[in-house]
Design an enzyme around this catalytic site. Sequence first.
Site, mmCIF file in Angstrom:
data_model
loop_
_atom_site.group_PDB
_atom_site.id
_atom_site.type_symbol
_atom_site.label_atom_id
_atom_site.label_comp_id
_atom_site.label_asym_id
_atom_site.label_seq_id
_atom_site.Cartn_x
_atom_site.Cartn_y
_atom_site.Cartn_z
ATOM 1 N NE ARG A 92 -2.618 0.719 3.559
ATOM 2 C CZ ARG A 92 -3.496 0.862 4.540
ATOM 3 N NH1 ARG A 92 -4.764 1.031 4.275
ATOM 4 N NH2 ARG A 92 -3.111 0.823 5.784
ATOM 5 C CG ASP A 145 1.538 -3.447 9.287
ATOM 6 O OD1 ASP A 145 1.552 -2.512 8.472
ATOM 7 O OD2 ASP A 145 1.818 -4.633 8.970
#
Length: 219
Positions: A108, A209
């Site tokens: 990303r 994450d």
Amino acid sequence: MEDKLSVKILNHPVVKHNLSIIRDKNSDCERFKNALKRITYSLIYEATTCLPTVKKDIETPVGKALCDVFDTNAQLIIAPILRAGMIFCEVAQELLPFANVHHIGMYRDEETLEPVWYYDKRKEIKEDKDKVFVLLLDPMLATGNSAVDAVENFISKGVKEENIIFVSLISSPEGIKRLTSAYSKVEIITACLDERLNSKGYIVPGLGDAGDRIYNTLD
Ligand code: URA
């Protein structure tokens, strides 16, 4: 025939308990991964309810049983989105040893939150397209941008939208909306629907994450 709901949220005490371990910032890598693996079994079972089966006579020690076995004419592709999706892959392969694994490399862009492709294992699908099923694996359905890109990729190779199943651990309302509005026939199997995304595109409360927690790369 009734339309099937395109989003299925697992609602099970074993899943919920393990989710609490995963969310806990004090769970170390080993504890995190073990809890995630336990949930993965349920997710993959749920995601594969649509796989076609055929009847087969099986001799038991005491008689004949008419059994349901996987239809070998159907082709199953397990498609983990790197790197976090790999955590689902081991369990998916264990349950579905005949499947092909098609890795998708995407990260990303932290500024735009758009996916950047760096790897796509298979350039084309040669099998009978109507009989190809794809399990797309990514623990976090956050903005939905990678999910939409990955689905688009398989559709462009001829896979039917209704034969694509997206498997995630935690989903955001934004991600679900983005994916279902782009591809309403893709089924989403998820363990949990969280509150929202934050300004950095992380799911709140989420788990942080996923890749960093799985691979122990937290700073
Ligand atoms: N990816 C992650 O690993 N975590 C999130 O919360 C969102 C995307």
